[in-house]
Design an enzyme around this catalytic site. Structure first.
Site, mmCIF file in Angstrom:
data_model
loop_
_atom_site.group_PDB
_atom_site.id
_atom_site.type_symbol
_atom_site.label_atom_id
_atom_site.label_comp_id
_atom_site.label_asym_id
_atom_site.label_seq_id
_atom_site.Cartn_x
_atom_site.Cartn_y
_atom_site.Cartn_z
ATOM 1 N N ASP A 100 66.935 16.094 22.786
ATOM 2 C CA ASP A 100 65.696 16.830 21.194
ATOM 3 C C ASP A 100 65.325 17.167 22.159
ATOM 4 O O ASP A 100 64.342 17.061 22.804
ATOM 5 C CB ASP A 100 65.226 15.274 20.956
ATOM 6 C CG ASP A 100 64.471 16.311 19.844
ATOM 7 O OD1 ASP A 100 64.198 17.261 19.564
ATOM 8 O OD2 ASP A 100 63.923 15.005 18.520
ATOM 9 N N TYR B 18 59.736 10.477 19.747
ATOM 10 C CA TYR B 18 59.599 10.837 18.604
ATOM 11 C C TYR B 18 60.843 12.098 17.762
ATOM 12 O O TYR B 18 61.017 13.097 19.030
ATOM 13 C CB TYR B 18 58.025 12.095 17.855
ATOM 14 C CG TYR B 18 57.860 12.261 16.261
ATOM 15 C CD1 TYR B 18 57.382 11.418 15.200
ATOM 16 C CD2 TYR B 18 58.314 13.911 16.458
ATOM 17 C CE1 TYR B 18 57.973 12.450 13.798
ATOM 18 C CE2 TYR B 18 58.229 14.474 14.707
ATOM 19 C CZ TYR B 18 57.935 13.369 13.724
ATOM 20 O OH TYR B 18 58.012 14.544 12.891
ATOM 21 N N LYS C 291 61.957 24.326 15.754
ATOM 22 C CA LYS C 291 60.831 24.758 15.628
ATOM 23 C C LYS C 291 60.519 26.684 16.477
ATOM 24 O O LYS C 291 60.551 27.144 15.151
ATOM 25 C CB LYS C 291 60.304 23.928 16.951
ATOM 26 C CG LYS C 291 59.996 22.446 15.880
ATOM 27 C CD LYS C 291 58.516 21.917 16.074
ATOM 28 C CE LYS C 291 57.684 20.594 15.785
ATOM 29 N NZ LYS C 291 58.148 19.191 15.910
ATOM 30 N N TYR D 212 51.425 13.717 6.579
ATOM 31 C CA TYR D 212 50.537 13.133 6.704
ATOM 32 C C TYR D 212 49.977 12.724 6.608
ATOM 33 O O TYR D 212 49.056 12.217 6.543
ATOM 34 C CB TYR D 212 50.926 12.771 8.407
ATOM 35 C CG TYR D 212 52.613 12.540 8.722
ATOM 36 C CD1 TYR D 212 52.950 11.255 8.973
ATOM 37 C CD2 TYR D 212 53.277 13.294 9.564
ATOM 38 C CE1 TYR D 212 53.955 11.471 9.543
ATOM 39 C CE2 TYR D 212 54.457 13.332 9.657
ATOM 40 C CZ TYR D 212 54.675 12.957 10.226
ATOM 41 O OH TYR D 212 56.225 12.343 10.270
HETATM 42 C C1 LIG Z 1 59.127 18.136 14.334
HETATM 43 C C2 LIG Z 1 60.436 17.890 15.950
HETATM 44 C C3 LIG Z 1 61.021 17.111 15.498
HETATM 45 C C4 LIG Z 1 61.131 17.206 13.272
HETATM 46 O O1 LIG Z 1 61.304 18.639 13.481
HETATM 47 P P1 LIG Z 1 61.332 18.755 11.342
HETATM 48 O O2 LIG Z 1 61.875 20.294 11.783
HETATM 49 O O3 LIG Z 1 59.684 18.950 11.090
HETATM 50 O O4 LIG Z 1 61.888 17.909 10.565
HETATM 51 C C5 LIG Z 1 62.168 16.574 16.192
HETATM 52 N N1 LIG Z 1 62.170 16.069 17.237
HETATM 53 C C6 LIG Z 1 61.088 16.332 17.830
HETATM 54 C C7 LIG Z 1 61.345 16.241 19.209
HETATM 55 C C8 LIG Z 1 60.128 17.141 17.156
HETATM 56 O O5 LIG Z 1 58.801 17.530 18.093
#
Ligand SMILES: *Cc1c(COP(=O)(O)O)cnc(C)c1O
Length: 436
Positions: free
Chosen positions: A253, A152, A282, A24
């Site tokens: 997610d 997100y 993550k 970004y």
């Molecule tokens: C960081 C994140 C993603 C994307 O993960 P990347 O490894 O950066 O592609 C998707 N969903 C959530 C909730 C996130 O915090």
């Protein structure tokens, strides 16, 4: 003539700034990146010899801190065996062991594991699973998703299409994205009394459009990069009930929230709700390597696979053995640690320490949940002076938009955490002073 390698040799930082993109960021980045030589525990060591206390866990990931002997050993011993083999037609014990742990820790029905290399890809995989499921059932009109504002889910096209269309960082691509349904952001804060009005907008959209909706996708409890908001567990219970009522799949997610960050192992545990598909990433590898996974139920995998139909996704580095080995070691390390009391202690320190910022001019809200502490301002923060100031004060925080927030490694010491909180409130007072 100077070659690129000459310029690199001459001044690698200048070379880097002229040639390497950052997340970004414009080219070159508005605020030059800080060069890190090494990292240890909750400390980042700069090229110039200074040290920063890490308040970011490298974007939610480094829950055990850096350079952890147990995780280092896990990678090293896997490296002695093999670093990678293709997953098409081949398999290995590290993938199976990690899958076993994930199946054990997530809700019982989620026992089919797809490994991917990043969170965004895990989200793409979840969306594809939902679409292929309905395709296999002959419901070809179910091609839309329903989500909430303020979310997100990643940077790839499928994921971007379910990020908040305004604050989700991807408005530049809005014209090129598939159109999905957006309910209002869950309005009911985590610790406030539940208000039935919070779910009304979501219910209305589902009622009106469920025939076209393949799945609902949400970040459970914590909306992360879309605004660091914490919402009520009852919202998730009602979403689950509504998805059941209308026969729509539910995707969680948990990429940011998984592995203890919110005070429960998974954020969905706050509501004891089980989705049909869940994504983790993550902190999965303790921040060591890029790895993510999408888990679903046997009911969904069986439908997708009817008549031997393959699921159409296959990353080159799927289930990388080094990443699987370190993920397994990281999860075992977490489970063997007093993570629950550590995260609770971090939460109460944030709660007490940041409270003094509440009500200051220009401060919109102060909140914390688990190992996440947030100060939300009424105006966007000026990174140009705040980022260098934070570094000068010896902490690594990465504010964005109107948010100054921290999510430190769980192993951070009380003194280190105290320093982060002190710096957050010092900076808040400065911003507030400028605002007034
Ligand atoms: C960081 C994140 C993603 C994307 O993960 P990347 O490894 O950066 O592609 C998707 N969903 C959530 C909730 C996130 O915090």
């Amino acid at each position: 003539m100077t070659t690129p390698l000459d310029s690199f040799q001459h001044d690698w930082k200048a070379f880097e700034q002229a040639h390497v993109w950052h997340p970004y960021a414009a080219m070159p980045a508005a605020v030059p990146p800080v060069a890190i030589r090494s990292a240890q525990g909750a400390r980042l060591k700069l090229e110039d010899g200074r040290e920063l206390i890490d308040g970011m866990s490298s974007w939610w990931a480094a829950i055990h801190g850096y350079n952890h002997p147990v995780l280092n050993t896990a990678i090293r011993s896997q490296l002695e065996q093999m670093s990678h083999v293709m997953f098409g037609g081949l398999t290995h014990r590290p993938a199976a062991e990690l899958a076993a742990l994930l199946v054990e820790l997530t809700p019982t029905a989620l026992d089919q594991v797809f490994f991917a290399d990043s969170g965004s890809v895990a989200v793409e995989v979840a969306i594809k699973m939902a679409l292929q499921y309905w395709q296999a059932k002959g419901s070809t009109e179910r091609v839309r998703l329903l989500t909430v504002r303020g979310g997100y889910h990643g940077d790839t096209f499928g994921a971007m299409a379910v990020c908040d269309p305004v604050t989700g960082m991807h408005h530049l691509f809005a014209h090129a994205l598939p159109k999905h349904y957006f309910a209002p952001a869950p309005g009911c804060p985590f610790s406030a009394a539940w208000d039935e009005g919070c779910i009304t907008g979501f219910r209305a959209l589902l009622q009106a459009h469920h025939h076209q909706i393949a799945a609902v996708i949400l970040e459970p409890i914590v909306q992360g990069a879309g605004g660091m908001r914490f919402y009520h567990p009852e919202y998730l219970r009602q979403v689950r009930a509504l998805c059941d009522e209308y026969g729509v799949l539910l995707i969680f997610d948990e990429i940011a929230t998984g592995f203890g960050r919110t005070g429960e192992l998974f954020a969905a545990d706050h509501a004891t709700v089980s989705p049909d598909i869940t994504c983790v990433g993550k902190a999965l590898t303790g921040g060591y390597m890029s790895l993510a996974a999408t888990l679903t139920t046997r009911k969904i995998s069986a439908r997708i696979s009817q008549d031997g139909t393959p699921f159409m996704h296959g990353p080159t580095f799927m289930a990388n053995p080094l990443a699987c080995a370190v993920a397994t070691a990281s999860i075992k390390l977490l489970l063997a640690s007093p993570w629950r009391s550590r995260v609770a202690a971090i939460e109460s320190r944030f709660r007490r320490g940041l409270e003094g910022c509440r009500g200051l001019p220009g401060v919109h809200d102060v909140r914390s949940l688990g190992a996440i502490g947030v100060i939300e301002f009424s105006d966007p923060l000026e990174m140009r002076w705040i980022q260098p100031l934070l570094v000068e004060k010896g902490v690594w925080l990465r504010p964005f938009g109107r948010l100054l927030y921290a999510m430190p490694p769980f192993i951070i010491s009380d003194e280190e955490l105290e320093r982060i909180i002190t710096v957050m409130s010092e900076v808040t007072h400065l911003v507030s002073h400028n605002h007034a």
